[in-house]
Scaffold this active site. Structure first.
Site, PDB file in Angstrom:
ATOM      1  N   HIS A 161      48.279  41.863  45.527  1.00  0.00           N
ATOM      2  CA  HIS A 161      46.940  41.424  45.926  1.00  0.00           C
ATOM      3  C   HIS A 161      46.884  39.994  46.463  1.00  0.00           C
ATOM      4  O   HIS A 161      45.957  39.664  47.193  1.00  0.00           O
ATOM      5  CB  HIS A 161      45.950  41.587  44.764  1.00  0.00           C
ATOM      6  CG  HIS A 161      45.521  43.016  44.560  1.00  0.00           C
ATOM      7  ND1 HIS A 161      46.423  44.023  44.291  1.00  0.00           N
ATOM      8  CD2 HIS A 161      44.298  43.611  44.605  1.00  0.00           C
ATOM      9  CE1 HIS A 161      45.764  45.161  44.168  1.00  0.00           C
ATOM     10  NE2 HIS A 161      44.474  44.948  44.347  1.00  0.00           N
ATOM     11  N   ARG A 181      19.432  42.136  29.845  1.00  0.00           N
ATOM     12  CA  ARG A 181      20.643  41.549  29.228  1.00  0.00           C
ATOM     13  C   ARG A 181      21.734  42.584  28.910  1.00  0.00           C
ATOM     14  O   ARG A 181      22.605  42.353  28.074  1.00  0.00           O
ATOM     15  CB  ARG A 181      20.310  40.773  27.951  1.00  0.00           C
ATOM     16  CG  ARG A 181      19.370  39.624  28.179  1.00  0.00           C
ATOM     17  CD  ARG A 181      19.401  38.627  27.045  1.00  0.00           C
ATOM     18  NE  ARG A 181      18.458  37.560  27.306  1.00  0.00           N
ATOM     19  CZ  ARG A 181      17.165  37.617  26.993  1.00  0.00           C
ATOM     20  NH1 ARG A 181      16.670  38.671  26.370  1.00  0.00           N
ATOM     21  NH2 ARG A 181      16.375  36.609  27.272  1.00  0.00           N
ATOM     22  N   HIS A 208      44.701  39.977  49.708  1.00  0.00           N
ATOM     23  CA  HIS A 208      43.442  39.240  49.885  1.00  0.00           C
ATOM     24  C   HIS A 208      43.535  38.287  51.067  1.00  0.00           C
ATOM     25  O   HIS A 208      42.574  38.116  51.822  1.00  0.00           O
ATOM     26  CB  HIS A 208      43.090  38.463  48.608  1.00  0.00           C
ATOM     27  CG  HIS A 208      42.625  39.357  47.498  1.00  0.00           C
ATOM     28  ND1 HIS A 208      42.718  39.023  46.168  1.00  0.00           N
ATOM     29  CD2 HIS A 208      42.061  40.591  47.528  1.00  0.00           C
ATOM     30  CE1 HIS A 208      42.234  40.019  45.427  1.00  0.00           C
ATOM     31  NE2 HIS A 208      41.833  40.973  46.227  1.00  0.00           N
ATOM     32  N   HIS A 221      40.590  47.367  51.993  1.00  0.00           N
ATOM     33  CA  HIS A 221      41.270  46.636  50.923  1.00  0.00           C
ATOM     34  C   HIS A 221      42.588  47.324  50.531  1.00  0.00           C
ATOM     35  O   HIS A 221      43.631  46.693  50.454  1.00  0.00           O
ATOM     36  CB  HIS A 221      40.321  46.511  49.727  1.00  0.00           C
ATOM     37  CG  HIS A 221      40.975  45.959  48.509  1.00  0.00           C
ATOM     38  ND1 HIS A 221      41.375  44.646  48.412  1.00  0.00           N
ATOM     39  CD2 HIS A 221      41.339  46.549  47.341  1.00  0.00           C
ATOM     40  CE1 HIS A 221      41.941  44.447  47.238  1.00  0.00           C
ATOM     41  NE2 HIS A 221      41.934  45.589  46.567  1.00  0.00           N
ATOM     42  N   LYS A 281      46.180  51.776  33.361  1.00  0.00           N
ATOM     43  CA  LYS A 281      45.095  50.790  33.422  1.00  0.00           C
ATOM     44  C   LYS A 281      44.449  50.622  32.048  1.00  0.00           C
ATOM     45  O   LYS A 281      44.156  49.505  31.625  1.00  0.00           O
ATOM     46  CB  LYS A 281      44.058  51.188  34.474  1.00  0.00           C
ATOM     47  CG  LYS A 281      42.902  50.206  34.484  1.00  0.00           C
ATOM     48  CD  LYS A 281      42.459  49.725  35.810  1.00  0.00           C
ATOM     49  CE  LYS A 281      41.466  48.562  35.669  1.00  0.00           C
ATOM     50  NZ  LYS A 281      40.653  48.316  36.829  1.00  0.00           N
ATOM     51  N   GLU A 294      41.241  39.387  31.327  1.00  0.00           N
ATOM     52  CA  GLU A 294      42.260  38.816  32.220  1.00  0.00           C
ATOM     53  C   GLU A 294      42.697  37.411  31.825  1.00  0.00           C
ATOM     54  O   GLU A 294      42.703  36.491  32.630  1.00  0.00           O
ATOM     55  CB  GLU A 294      41.767  38.840  33.677  1.00  0.00           C
ATOM     56  CG  GLU A 294      42.940  38.772  34.654  1.00  0.00           C
ATOM     57  CD  GLU A 294      42.554  39.139  36.096  1.00  0.00           C
ATOM     58  OE1 GLU A 294      41.802  40.106  36.284  1.00  0.00           O
ATOM     59  OE2 GLU A 294      43.059  38.455  36.992  1.00  0.00           O
ATOM     60  N   ASN A 302      47.023  42.860  39.683  1.00  0.00           N
ATOM     61  CA  ASN A 302      46.898  42.265  41.024  1.00  0.00           C
ATOM     62  C   ASN A 302      48.196  42.363  41.811  1.00  0.00           C
ATOM     63  O   ASN A 302      48.388  41.614  42.776  1.00  0.00           O
ATOM     64  CB  ASN A 302      46.466  40.796  40.899  1.00  0.00           C
ATOM     65  CG  ASN A 302      45.086  40.682  40.293  1.00  0.00           C
ATOM     66  OD1 ASN A 302      44.209  41.465  40.620  1.00  0.00           O
ATOM     67  ND2 ASN A 302      44.916  39.733  39.390  1.00  0.00           N
ATOM     68  N   LYS A 342      35.061  45.614  34.963  1.00  0.00           N
ATOM     69  CA  LYS A 342      34.769  44.502  35.883  1.00  0.00           C
ATOM     70  C   LYS A 342      33.640  44.936  36.795  1.00  0.00           C
ATOM     71  O   LYS A 342      33.760  45.947  37.499  1.00  0.00           O
ATOM     72  CB  LYS A 342      35.990  44.173  36.741  1.00  0.00           C
ATOM     73  CG  LYS A 342      36.970  43.230  36.076  1.00  0.00           C
ATOM     74  CD  LYS A 342      37.984  42.780  37.117  1.00  0.00           C
ATOM     75  CE  LYS A 342      39.013  41.848  36.534  1.00  0.00           C
ATOM     76  NZ  LYS A 342      40.016  41.455  37.543  1.00  0.00           N
ATOM     77  N   ARG A 368      46.456  41.435  32.164  1.00  0.00           N
ATOM     78  CA  ARG A 368      45.598  42.132  33.142  1.00  0.00           C
ATOM     79  C   ARG A 368      45.886  41.634  34.565  1.00  0.00           C
ATOM     80  O   ARG A 368      45.649  42.346  35.538  1.00  0.00           O
ATOM     81  CB  ARG A 368      44.110  41.955  32.788  1.00  0.00           C
ATOM     82  CG  ARG A 368      43.225  42.855  33.625  1.00  0.00           C
ATOM     83  CD  ARG A 368      41.804  43.002  33.089  1.00  0.00           C
ATOM     84  NE  ARG A 368      41.039  43.865  34.001  1.00  0.00           N
ATOM     85  CZ  ARG A 368      39.883  44.430  33.731  1.00  0.00           C
ATOM     86  NH1 ARG A 368      39.315  44.243  32.567  1.00  0.00           N
ATOM     87  NH2 ARG A 368      39.280  45.200  34.620  1.00  0.00           N
ATOM     88  N   GLU A 413      46.303  51.703  45.582  1.00  0.00           N
ATOM     89  CA  GLU A 413      46.036  51.153  44.245  1.00  0.00           C
ATOM     90  C   GLU A 413      46.745  51.995  43.176  1.00  0.00           C
ATOM     91  O   GLU A 413      47.099  51.488  42.120  1.00  0.00           O
ATOM     92  CB  GLU A 413      44.525  51.098  43.977  1.00  0.00           C
ATOM     93  CG  GLU A 413      43.757  50.147  44.880  1.00  0.00           C
ATOM     94  CD  GLU A 413      43.924  48.655  44.535  1.00  0.00           C
ATOM     95  OE1 GLU A 413      44.838  48.295  43.776  1.00  0.00           O
ATOM     96  OE2 GLU A 413      43.130  47.844  45.070  1.00  0.00           O
TER      97      GLU A 413
END
Ligand SMILES: NC(=O)c1ccc[n+]([C@@H]2O[C@H](COP(=O)([O-])OP(=O)(O)OC[C@H]3O[C@@H](n4cnc5c(N)ncnc54)[C@H](O)[C@@H]3O)[C@@H](O)[C@H]2O)c1
Length: 359
Positions: free
Chosen positions: A245, A118, A249, A262, A224, A234, A242, A140, A238, A182
């Site tokens: 993005h 956990r 994507h 990417h 960041k 997010e 993106n 993340k 946040r 990025e």
């Protein structure tokens, strides 16, 4: 140098230096005293850095787990194998993980740390530019599903991030450029100071000039850290991370996640985002010259083929960032500032996509 990340769930340091890798073992022994540890890495790093990994093993007594390398192995199966190692080695709730690698490895090892017993502690030791400026900070963690990227995961902040920029010396240049993308996105969301810094130093950063490279990584992490400190999960700002993005994507999806990294897709995505911002009017005309200048000379990679704008547009609706059937874009509105925009006319998005064929 030390940068603090302060989120609602945890505060932790990011150590950023050149030549600090050999200090990691002593740091871990001091921080975690006699707690047991698993170092998770991949086959490429295990081969390039075998003697470094052995030194860490001797210093900390860690168990080593070597995962296969590549986004296609960022799966439940690979994550499950990490858990098998943790369980077989009888690690427990007080144990911790060291994630040694790029963003794929860090996301996966982080997810193993989030789920084993956990949730146990972990340290990110990022070795790509992308993971230094982006994925190692912010908590993340995820693996991919055949239906989409990062669909299975958790928010789980690391206990610390240990960055030695000397790891970049062996990073292939294509991967460096992907990370540069990025970093470049922070020019659009990190305030006017970041915009100017990137504008003035982008070529030196691309050439890996040590001073500018270090400064750009530091500034990126600060941007960041500030954003995830305000919005860890997010629900608001946040989403600015993106930038570029939505287009990126969809391009990755269009090419079947092959032939385009990417970060490379993000470079093209940023071009489209700036174009769309001009069309939609979020970016005032008074800013266009500065934006044209900052975009000029982006290291845009060759695409596997000229993309079919209609199909890329369709692919945008498959992204998990679509909200109530509306596309969501992050568009620039001033130097260093962007806004989240829900919805855009198909004709505007198609025109922005067609920009790709013109460059
Ligand atoms: N968690 C987040 O917030 C976040 C943010 C952005 C991206 N990501 C994820 O990051 C991943 C991409 O990460 P990436 O660009 O680091 O790719 P990657 O982890 O696949 O690394 C790229 C390649 O470089 C190799 N490599 C790593 N370090 C090296 C070194 N020092 N020397 C030589 N080779 C080295 C790797 O083995 C790999 O082959 C994606 O899965 C993406 O979803 C996560």
């Amino acid at each position: 140098m030390q940068i603090s990340v302060n989120t609602a769930s945890r505060s932790y340091p990011v150590f950023l230096d050149s030549g600090s890798a050999l200090g990691l073992g002593a740091y871990l022994n001091e921080k975690f005293k006699n707690r047991r540890c698993c170092l998770v890495t991949n086959t490429t790093l295990a081969s390039i850095y075998s003697s470094y990994i052995n030194t860490l093993k001797e210093e900390t007594g860690c168990v080593i787990h070597t995962a296969p390398d590549g986004e296609k192995y960022k799966t439940i199966a690979t994550w499950s194998e990490i858990l098998d190692t943790l369980i077989s080695a009888r690690l427990d709730r007080s144990s911790y993980i060291v994630a040694f690698g790029g963003g794929v490895l860090g996301d996966m090892a982080g997810f193993a740390a989030a789920s084993f017993m956990r949730g146990i502690d972990y340290i990110q030791v990022p070795t790509t530019l992308l993971s230094m400026v982006d994925s190692s900070v912010g908590g993340k963690t995820a693996v991919d599903h055949p239906m989409g990227k990062n669909l299975i995961g958790a928010f789980h902040q690391p206990s610390a991030v240990w960055i030695d920029i000397d790891f970049l010396k062996k990073l292939p240049s294509r991967q460096f450029v992907a990370g540069y993308a990025e970093m470049f996105k922070y020019a659009f969301i990190g305030g006017s100071g970041m915009f100017t810094f990137i504008m003035n130093n982008r070529d030196a950063i691309l050439r890996s000039e040590p001073k500018q490279l270090m400064e750009s990584i530091e500034k990126s992490i600060r941007v960041k850290a500030d954003i995830v400190g305000r919005d860890e999960k997010e629900s608001g700002s946040r989403a600015l991370l993106n930038f570029g993005h939505t287009f990126a994507h969809a391009l990755e999806q269009f090419y079947g996640f092959e032939g385009l990294l990417h970060g490379e897709a993000v470079l093209w995505g940023m071009v489209c985002a700036v174009d769309l911002a001009k069309r939609k009017g979020t970016l005032p005309r008074s800013c266009w010259t500065a934006f044209d200048r900052i975009m000029d000379g982006l290291p845009l990679p060759a695409l596997p083929s000229v993309p079919d704008a209609g199909k890329v547009y369709e692919a945008m609706f498959a992204d998990k960032k679509v909200s109530s059937g509306k596309l969501r874009f992050v568009l620039p509105c001033a130097e260093g500032e962007s806004v989240v925009v829900n919805g855009a006319r198909e004709s505007e998005v198609m025109a922005a996509l067609e920009k790709i064929g013109e460059l």
